[in-house]
Design a protein around this motif. Structure first.
Motif, PDB file in Angstrom:
ATOM      1  N   LYS B  66       0.843  -1.208   0.000  1.00 37.94           N
ATOM      2  CA  LYS B  66       0.000   0.000   0.000  1.00 37.94           C
ATOM      3  C   LYS B  66       0.877   1.257   0.000  1.00 37.94           C
ATOM      4  O   LYS B  66       0.528   2.265  -0.597  1.00 37.94           O
ATOM      5  CB  LYS B  66      -0.945  -0.022   1.208  1.00 37.94           C
ATOM      6  N   LYS B  67       2.018   1.139   0.688  1.00 40.38           N
ATOM      7  CA  LYS B  67       2.952   2.269   0.708  1.00 40.38           C
ATOM      8  C   LYS B  67       3.532   2.479  -0.702  1.00 40.38           C
ATOM      9  O   LYS B  67       3.593   3.611  -1.191  1.00 40.38           O
ATOM     10  CB  LYS B  67       4.071   1.977   1.706  1.00 40.38           C
ATOM     11  N   LYS B 328       5.439  -1.030 -14.827  1.00 39.88           N
ATOM     12  CA  LYS B 328       6.825  -0.701 -15.173  1.00 39.88           C
ATOM     13  C   LYS B 328       7.475   0.068 -14.020  1.00 39.88           C
ATOM     14  O   LYS B 328       8.593  -0.242 -13.607  1.00 39.88           O
ATOM     15  CB  LYS B 328       6.864   0.136 -16.455  1.00 39.88           C
ATOM     16  N   TRP B 329       6.767   1.061 -13.483  1.00 39.56           N
ATOM     17  CA  TRP B 329       7.324   1.882 -12.401  1.00 39.56           C
ATOM     18  C   TRP B 329       7.684   1.015 -11.194  1.00 39.56           C
ATOM     19  O   TRP B 329       8.785   1.120 -10.665  1.00 39.56           O
ATOM     20  CB  TRP B 329       6.280   2.936 -12.012  1.00 39.56           C
ATOM     21  N   THR B 335      13.851  -0.316  -8.058  1.00 39.18           N
ATOM     22  CA  THR B 335      14.640  -1.443  -7.548  1.00 39.18           C
ATOM     23  C   THR B 335      14.738  -1.447  -6.022  1.00 39.18           C
ATOM     24  O   THR B 335      14.831  -2.509  -5.411  1.00 39.18           O
ATOM     25  CB  THR B 335      16.057  -1.415  -8.157  1.00 39.18           C
ATOM     26  N   ASP B 336      14.705  -0.261  -5.403  1.00 41.41           N
ATOM     27  CA  ASP B 336      14.759  -0.250  -3.930  1.00 41.41           C
ATOM     28  C   ASP B 336      13.512  -0.897  -3.343  1.00 41.41           C
ATOM     29  O   ASP B 336      13.571  -1.626  -2.353  1.00 41.41           O
ATOM     30  CB  ASP B 336      14.931   1.190  -3.419  1.00 41.41           C
ATOM     31  N   LYS B 337      12.373  -0.642  -3.964  1.00 44.36           N
ATOM     32  CA  LYS B 337      11.127  -1.258  -3.479  1.00 44.36           C
ATOM     33  C   LYS B 337      11.142  -2.767  -3.734  1.00 44.36           C
ATOM     34  O   LYS B 337      10.657  -3.558  -2.932  1.00 44.36           O
ATOM     35  CB  LYS B 337       9.919  -0.616  -4.169  1.00 44.36           C
ATOM     36  N   GLN B 338      11.698  -3.170  -4.874  1.00 45.74           N
ATOM     37  CA  GLN B 338      11.776  -4.607  -5.169  1.00 45.74           C
ATOM     38  C   GLN B 338      12.665  -5.317  -4.155  1.00 45.74           C
ATOM     39  O   GLN B 338      12.349  -6.420  -3.697  1.00 45.74           O
ATOM     40  CB  GLN B 338      12.316  -4.813  -6.586  1.00 45.74           C
ATOM     41  N   LEU B 355      19.982  -7.344  -7.978  1.00 46.68           N
ATOM     42  CA  LEU B 355      19.476  -7.164  -6.616  1.00 46.68           C
ATOM     43  C   LEU B 355      19.851  -8.334  -5.716  1.00 46.68           C
ATOM     44  O   LEU B 355      19.941  -8.172  -4.490  1.00 46.68           O
ATOM     45  CB  LEU B 355      17.953  -6.986  -6.634  1.00 46.68           C
ATOM     46  N   ILE B 356      20.046  -9.512  -6.302  1.00 48.61           N
ATOM     47  CA  ILE B 356      20.476 -10.661  -5.498  1.00 48.61           C
ATOM     48  C   ILE B 356      21.810 -10.312  -4.831  1.00 48.61           C
ATOM     49  O   ILE B 356      22.028 -10.600  -3.658  1.00 48.61           O
ATOM     50  CB  ILE B 356      20.614 -11.930  -6.368  1.00 48.61           C
TER      51      ILE B 356
END
Lengths: 319, 427
Positions: B66-67, B328-329, B335-338, B355-356
């Protein structure tokens, strides 16, 4: 001699003016007010889906309920040649053949015992009826997680352990198929009380004088049961059999909640409703084949109902 | 009551003609689907997007998504968190216009969703980031050159073992299938069983690992049945022997996807998911290790199944372009959210290779070994053309072979006929 006016006094009473009849006086109005909402519900949620389902059964309908490709009877031949669907029909027949007479006998036996109890009749009636209030899902969870848990701390395994029997993985093994014991005991526990109460009510309507008269002729115990109780319960028995058959056809909740796992539903003890649930819903979304299966199942149930009607006399004229 | 008035069928038909009913119910009842009452724009002029997630088990996940949604500047995103049988709800909702615009689905949308044109092509969203995503997962979600899902996070399955139990029994982590069976026998002592593959004896989850570790797969590269081999038949027959050996834990309090069997000391080795490692670590400290499904025969090599919930866009989205831009966003650009999504609420492998390397939790111990296995031995759970009908036939056959001792050769041959028929639908 009375004058014509005297013999027809009502003729002088002016008839109520038509215009004074209120619209609320119409019996049709109240009929539709009370019946209408149910008829609408029946139409929207029962009749339309049935017709739509039959229509879908003749179409290729994957991931759509408004298909365009007519395939004739292909969905029916698909389902009838599907070994998993045929096996589910067999499961359902075996289950019905077992659960209907078993519940009938146990509930009748309990009703006779409770009816004959000198004291505590209300207590026993309540005790046996209470499980009826429990949902099939909850009961299945209790049976699976507590009573018939496969670990040694499971309730039944604990009892078996006291007499030196190793824990049994009730729902995991298929040889012997202990899962049937779990399924059928859950259902018996849930439904016996309800049918016992039906029998109890019927037993209490049999006049005591019949038993007293029969006793004078030496018909007591089993003979009284055989020649008085059983015939007097005929109407209730036929109703109970019909309800039991319907209940057996609707088997889903306890099967699904007892047998399904993270890996899916095993090929054992899979009634048709469970199979069609997987076929017509979920990521399968094959409404053509699912609807064909539903129609086949409906026809099968109708055949069973007719056969039962013949056997028990349901619908036969009393004369 | 007359026979004519007997109407059990109507209740059945009500339940079973789920097609019409589900659609009607969803359309009529609506419920909170995340979409606005009408149109696709909010009052502020920004488009409104309905996004669906299944209910994750880890604390904080709902607040996190939600954030993320609230931080998207170009649209108003309404997140719907769906408990229960998410797959069925999501699949049914695609039949109606009141479903989600953006939704997640395990391993991407099904082939029937794609051919039924229920989801849209997302090929243009990846851009240069394409090479950063695990290729096998992208391939799993690609049909006829078009990509239909963006992997959000990767999960995997693997073996977990109790170091102390193995060392006490003089057993080393198995490297071959035969060593696994021998270890299960040696580790079965008293009430502790050597191995737990699930309460069905592994019938539900062992199918894929047995295929890959035997050197084959469900389907060949050109989508032909590949599973019907003597090596697979022999391995399944060995699992059937294991099922009856008494070395397998059956009837555990919870299934393989939860760690209770190994944390409660009921078994020495368990098949489970990466997501259970934090709970196992909490219960056992350092007394556990991991290994992949071991190689079978001379032609096989170790294997682990990997899967990924993926972001999809409904073809019935009110504003497909806005929905795609949001995907896409969130799942390509942010990437920080992922990384946060993969690491802050449990234990998962990020979907992107770059990211791994940044995932702190995957840098040491069993977690690092597990993450390495994804690239070294990972296989997508099933191929895209492995339809539910094929999966059902294969699952039934594996179950009957393992639990009932059915003949593996003839059972696999029967499955091959079903699979061949299914594949004809996409020829």
């Amino acid at each position: 001699m009375a004058s014509p006016a005297e013999v027809r006094p009502a003729a002088r009473t002016p008839a109520p003016a038509r215009s004074k009849r209120r619209w609320t006086d119409s019996p049709h109005l109240w009929f539709w007010i009370f019946v209408g909402p149910f008829l609408v519900g029946l139409t929207v949620f029962v009749l339309v889906p049935i017709v739509w389902s039959v229509w879908l059964s003749f179409y290729e309908a994957r991931n759509t309920v408004t298909p365009t490709e007519f395939v004739g009877l292909r969905n029916y031949t698909n389902m009838l040649s599907d070994p998993a669907f045929r096996s589910s029909l067999g499961t359902f027949v075996v289950f019905a053949l077992f659960i209907v007479p078993t519940t009938f006998v146990i509930s009748l036996g309990l009703a006779v015992l409770v009816n004959g109890a000198a004291r505590g009749r209300s207590f026993f009636r309540s005790v046996f009826f209470l499980p009826t209030a429990c949902s099939y899902v909850v009961a299945a969870m209790i049976w699976r997680g507590s009573l018939f848990s496969g670990v040694s701390s499971g309730a039944i395994n604990t009892v078996l352990g006291t007499v030196g029997i190793a824990p049994v993985a009730w729902l995991s093994v298929v040889d012997p198929p202990w899962y049937w014991l779990v399924i059928t005991t859950a259902r018996l526990w849930l439904q016996v009380g309800f049918f016992m109460v039906l029998f109890l009510a019927a037993l209490q309507r049999i006049p005591r004088t019949m038993y007293e008269a029969a006793a004078l002729d030496g018909a007591v115990g089993w003979k009284a049961f055989r020649y008085i109780t059983v015939p007097q319960l005929k109407a209730t028995s036929t109703a109970v059999l019909l309800l039991l058959l319907v209940n057996a056809f609707q088997a889903f909740d306890e099967f699904y909640n007892l047998m399904s796992s993270t890996g899916g539903y095993p090929p054992y003890a899979r009634p048709p409703l469970v199979y069609l649930y997987y076929t017509a819903l979920g990521d399968v979304q094959d409404f053509g084949n699912g609807s064909a299966g539903a129609v086949i199942l409906t026809l099968m149930i109708a055949l069973f109902a007719l056969a039962q009607g013949r056997l028990t006399g349901i619908g036969r004229r009393e004369d | 009551m007359s026979g004519a008035s007997f109407r059990p069928s109507r209740r059945h038909a009500l339940a079973l003609s789920g097609s019409a009913l589900t659609a009607a119910a969803l359309a009529a009842c609506g419920g909170n689907t995340g979409r606005p009452e009408s149109g696709g724009s909010s009052s502020g002029g920004k488009p409104t997007i309905a996004q669906w997630y299944h209910q994750y088990g880890e604390d904080g996940t709902e607040q996190a998504v939600k954030k993320y949604a609230s931080e998207y500047p170009d649209a108003s995103v309404n997140v719907t968190w769906i408990p229960g049988d998410y797959d069925k709800k999501a699949a049914s909702s695609l039949l109606t216009s009141s479903g989600p615009d953006v939704f997640e689905y395990g391993n991407g949308p099904t082939i029937d969703m794609i051919t039924g044109k229920q989801v849209v092509d997302l090929s243009d969203l990846l851009g240069p980031a394409r090479s950063d995503f695990t290729p096998s997962l992208l391939e799993r979600m690609t049909y006829q050159g078009k990509l239909y899902g963006i992997p959000q996070v990767v999960d995997m399955q693997l073996f977990v073992y109790r170091k102390s139990m193995l060392s006490k029994a003089g057993v080393t982590p198995p490297r071959t299938f035969d060593e696994l069976l021998a270890a299960a026998d040696k580790l079965t002592q008293g009430k502790v069983k050597g191995l737990f593959l699930g309460n069905d004896g592994g019938a539900g989850v062992m199918g894929g690992p047995v295929l890959w570790s035997s050197g084959t797969d469900y389907l060949t590269q050109d989508d032909k049945p590949a599973f019907n081999t003597p090596a697979v038949a022999q391995a399944l027959a060995k699992l059937a022997t294991l099922f009856k050996s008494g070395n397998l834990l059956l009837g555990a309090p919870s299934d393989w996807s939860e760690p209770a069997a190994i944390t409660q000391g009921l078994t020495a080795m368990q098949w489970t998911g990466l997501w259970t490692l934090p709970m196992i670590q909490e219960a056992l400290g350092d007394d556990f290790g991991v290994f992949p499904f071991p190689a079978i025969g001379s032609g096989g090599k170790p294997a682990v199944p990997v899967g990924a919930y993926s972001a999809c866009v409904s073809a019935k989205a009110k504003n497909v372009t806005a929905a795609k831009q949001f995907v896409k966003w969130l799942w390509v650009d942010q990437t920080d959210k992922q990384l946060d999504w993969a690491q802050s609420y449990g234990f998962h492998v990020p979907a992107r290779k770059s990211l791994i390397a940044k995932a702190e939790k995957l840098k040491t111990g069993p977690a690092k070994q597990a993450a390495d296995m994804v690239t070294q031995y990972g296989h997508p759970q099933t191929p895209l053309l492995w339809t539910p009908a094929s999966a059902s036939a294969f699952g039934d056959a594996v179950d009957k072979i393992i639990r009932s001792g059915a003949d593996p050769k003839s059972s696999l041959a029967a499955v091959q006929r079903t699979v061949t028929n299914e594949l004809k639908r996409f020829a």
